[in-house]
Scaffold this active site. Sequence first.
Site, PDB file in Angstrom:
ATOM      1  N   ASP A   1       2.485  -4.554 -10.739  1.00 53.16           N
ATOM      2  CA  ASP A   1       2.449  -5.895 -11.322  1.00 53.16           C
ATOM      3  C   ASP A   1       3.178  -5.950 -12.662  1.00 53.16           C
ATOM      4  O   ASP A   1       3.982  -6.847 -12.920  1.00 53.16           O
ATOM      5  CB  ASP A   1       1.001  -6.355 -11.518  1.00 53.16           C
ATOM      6  CG  ASP A   1       0.234  -6.409 -10.212  1.00 53.16           C
ATOM      7  OD1 ASP A   1       0.861  -6.247  -9.146  1.00 53.16           O
ATOM      8  OD2 ASP A   1      -0.996  -6.607 -10.269  1.00 53.16           O
TER       9      ASP A   1
ATOM     10  N   SER B   1      -6.532 -20.304 -24.685  1.00 53.16           N
ATOM     11  CA  SER B   1      -5.721 -20.440 -23.474  1.00 53.16           C
ATOM     12  C   SER B   1      -5.954 -21.794 -22.842  1.00 53.16           C
ATOM     13  O   SER B   1      -7.091 -22.283 -22.812  1.00 53.16           O
ATOM     14  CB  SER B   1      -6.096 -19.348 -22.460  1.00 53.16           C
ATOM     15  OG  SER B   1      -5.507 -19.649 -21.206  1.00 53.16           O
TER      16      SER B   1
ATOM     17  N   LEU C   1      -0.763 -13.461  -7.328  1.00 51.88           N
ATOM     18  CA  LEU C   1       0.590 -13.547  -7.888  1.00 51.88           C
ATOM     19  C   LEU C   1       0.639 -12.916  -9.278  1.00 51.88           C
ATOM     20  O   LEU C   1       1.603 -13.050 -10.002  1.00 51.88           O
ATOM     21  CB  LEU C   1       1.060 -15.008  -7.920  1.00 51.88           C
ATOM     22  CG  LEU C   1       1.055 -15.674  -6.537  1.00 51.88           C
ATOM     23  CD1 LEU C   1       1.517 -17.124  -6.649  1.00 51.88           C
ATOM     24  CD2 LEU C   1       1.932 -14.915  -5.548  1.00 51.88           C
ATOM     25  N   SER C   2      -0.437 -12.229  -9.591  1.00 49.76           N
ATOM     26  CA  SER C   2      -0.524 -11.425 -10.811  1.00 49.76           C
ATOM     27  C   SER C   2      -0.458 -12.211 -12.109  1.00 49.76           C
ATOM     28  O   SER C   2       0.333 -11.915 -13.001  1.00 49.76           O
ATOM     29  CB  SER C   2       0.530 -10.319 -10.811  1.00 49.76           C
ATOM     30  OG  SER C   2       0.041  -9.285 -11.621  1.00 49.76           O
TER      31      SER C   2
ATOM     32  N   SER D   1      -2.690 -11.826 -14.086  1.00 48.59           N
ATOM     33  CA  SER D   1      -3.231 -10.852 -15.050  1.00 48.59           C
ATOM     34  C   SER D   1      -2.097 -10.075 -15.724  1.00 48.59           C
ATOM     35  O   SER D   1      -2.093  -9.931 -16.947  1.00 48.59           O
ATOM     36  CB  SER D   1      -4.230  -9.915 -14.377  1.00 48.59           C
ATOM     37  OG  SER D   1      -3.658  -9.250 -13.276  1.00 48.59           O
TER      38      SER D   1
ATOM     39  N   HIS E   1       0.836  -1.221   0.000  1.00 45.52           N
ATOM     40  CA  HIS E   1       0.000   0.000   0.000  1.00 45.52           C
ATOM     41  C   HIS E   1       0.861   1.258   0.000  1.00 45.52           C
ATOM     42  O   HIS E   1       0.439   2.313   0.474  1.00 45.52           O
ATOM     43  CB  HIS E   1      -0.982   0.007   1.180  1.00 45.52           C
ATOM     44  CG  HIS E   1      -2.116  -0.965   0.986  1.00 45.52           C
ATOM     45  ND1 HIS E   1      -3.338  -0.590   0.502  1.00 45.52           N
ATOM     46  CD2 HIS E   1      -2.182  -2.301   1.192  1.00 45.52           C
ATOM     47  CE1 HIS E   1      -4.131  -1.661   0.431  1.00 45.52           C
ATOM     48  NE2 HIS E   1      -3.454  -2.708   0.843  1.00 45.52           N
TER      49      HIS E   1
HETATM   50  P1  ADP Z   1      -4.240 -12.332 -10.262  1.00 45.78           P
HETATM   51  O1  ADP Z   1      -3.652 -11.339 -11.200  1.00 45.78           O
HETATM   52  O2  ADP Z   1      -3.875 -12.084  -8.853  1.00 45.78           O
HETATM   53  O3  ADP Z   1      -3.973 -13.755 -10.636  1.00 45.78           O
HETATM   54  P2  ADP Z   1      -6.647 -11.154 -11.257  1.00 45.78           P
HETATM   55  O4  ADP Z   1      -8.069 -11.240 -10.832  1.00 45.78           O
HETATM   56  O5  ADP Z   1      -6.008  -9.832 -11.323  1.00 45.78           O
HETATM   57  O6  ADP Z   1      -5.826 -12.149 -10.314  1.00 45.78           O
HETATM   58  O7  ADP Z   1      -6.495 -11.788 -12.700  1.00 45.78           O
HETATM   59  C1  ADP Z   1      -6.982 -13.100 -12.943  1.00 45.78           C
HETATM   60  C2  ADP Z   1      -7.731 -13.114 -14.272  1.00 45.78           C
HETATM   61  O8  ADP Z   1      -6.793 -12.957 -15.348  1.00 45.78           O
HETATM   62  C3  ADP Z   1      -8.385 -14.455 -14.545  1.00 45.78           C
HETATM   63  O9  ADP Z   1      -9.674 -14.480 -13.955  1.00 45.78           O
HETATM   64  C4  ADP Z   1      -8.448 -14.475 -16.048  1.00 45.78           C
HETATM   65  O10 ADP Z   1      -9.543 -13.704 -16.515  1.00 45.78           O
HETATM   66  C5  ADP Z   1      -7.176 -13.747 -16.445  1.00 45.78           C
HETATM   67  N1  ADP Z   1      -6.065 -14.679 -16.721  1.00 45.78           N
HETATM   68  C6  ADP Z   1      -4.865 -14.673 -16.129  1.00 45.78           C
HETATM   69  N2  ADP Z   1      -4.049 -15.622 -16.663  1.00 45.78           N
HETATM   70  C7  ADP Z   1      -4.762 -16.224 -17.635  1.00 45.78           C
HETATM   71  C8  ADP Z   1      -4.477 -17.283 -18.554  1.00 45.78           C
HETATM   72  N3  ADP Z   1      -3.295 -17.907 -18.594  1.00 45.78           N
HETATM   73  N4  ADP Z   1      -5.453 -17.641 -19.414  1.00 45.78           N
HETATM   74  C9  ADP Z   1      -6.649 -17.014 -19.409  1.00 45.78           C
HETATM   75  N5  ADP Z   1      -6.964 -16.026 -18.565  1.00 45.78           N
HETATM   76  C10 ADP Z   1      -6.051 -15.610 -17.681  1.00 45.78           C
HETATM   77 MG    MG Z   2      -4.040  -9.248 -11.158  1.00 44.50          MG
END
Ligand code: ADP
Ligand code: MG
Length: 359
Positions: free
Chosen positions: A152, A49, A105-106, A108, A16
């Site tokens: 991230d 994916s 753990l990102s 996204s 933060h």
């Molecule tokens: P974090 O980034 O902490 O894992 P987020 O909610 O920010 O969590 O992002 C997760 C989202 O990103 C998933 O719900 C999906 O929509 C997308 N995502 C991430 N990696 C993939 C992947 N390899 N294939 C498809 N979607 C993915």
């Molecule tokens: Mg994320």
Amino acid sequence: MITYSAPGRVNLIGEHTDYNGGFALPIALPQRTHVTFTPDDADTLTVLSDRADTPVTIALDTSPGRIHGWGAYVAGVVWALRDSGFAVPGGSMTISSDVPIGSGLSSSAALECAVLGALSTAAGLQLDRIDQARIGQRAENDYVGAPTGLLDQLSSLFGEVSHALLIDFRDVTVHPTPFDPDASGVTLLLLDSGQRHGHVDGEYAARRASCERAAAEMGVASLRDVQHRGVEALSALHDPVDARRARHVLTENDRVLDFVAACAELDFAAAGALFNSSHASMRDDFEITTEHIDLIADSAVAAGALGARMTGGGFGGCVIALVPTQLTLKVGDAVRAAVTDAGYAEPEVSRVYAAAGAG
Ligand code: ADP
Ligand code: MG
């Protein structure tokens, strides 16, 4: 055919602090998202994916609101690139990943940065990594609609083997600093609670508002502007809650710099103690931990960890611990036992280390 991959990340310390113009210290993880891209002359991009059931087809002139779900992360990158004036080709893309999804753990940013790298390689673009991070952030903020900072993407793009990344959010600079506990017989353990909080957005907004009020009351734009005055600067604040929130931010910034120094000196006992004080500050001053998370951190330390702290925005997610390597099994077992005895789901325990960034 182009292949590109980008890692997930974990923040070692500095929570933060990003939206307060402060310091954070993430590492890129060994877990990565891989993209294989075959460009063609189509005006669409078709993406598959291994984490999703059905492919998504994205028009190259896509705009926010057109695609929802996981495809929005990919479409967001296409849109943000084109909106920044960069033409990208269509084609077909396949994605595979071993970054845990939704664990904090990102996954996204790993997805955005891998897609961005593949598309910009195909288009022959030379974007510096800060610009890439901003494009990934725009995809996530404006297309997906998730209000996240730059941490991230910067972690995924700048990651280096055996190094942590000291990010200064005041001027958005990234300085790699040595982080190799394994070479000193210390392991970084990741303990995923599996706990996901449903009201994180509101809690996050409330913390942010507290910090902004505190800065405004002291007549500065950002809490970073009183960092040099130390916590005494906060005695001017009227609201005791705002004062505690601000105290977390100021003390956490100091801990980030102290942690960098401890790791450079290979003093992992001192680094572990900083994990503990960071956790206590998040628990008592920022109030973003949970009993479940506290139990994981406390039981890791009781079993011999040099220190443990929650990582990420709070209210669940993961704990990281620095553990003498010969004690890793014992600490993992002790945490599992304590957590399941208290009626929580068994945490996922794994060993992590600083790995390479996107490429
Ligand atoms: P974090 O980034 O902490 O894992 P987020 O909610 O920010 O969590 O992002 C997760 C989202 O990103 C998933 O719900 C999906 O929509 C997308 N995502 C991430 N990696 C993939 C992947 N390899 N294939 C498809 N979607 C993915
Ligand atoms: Mg994320």
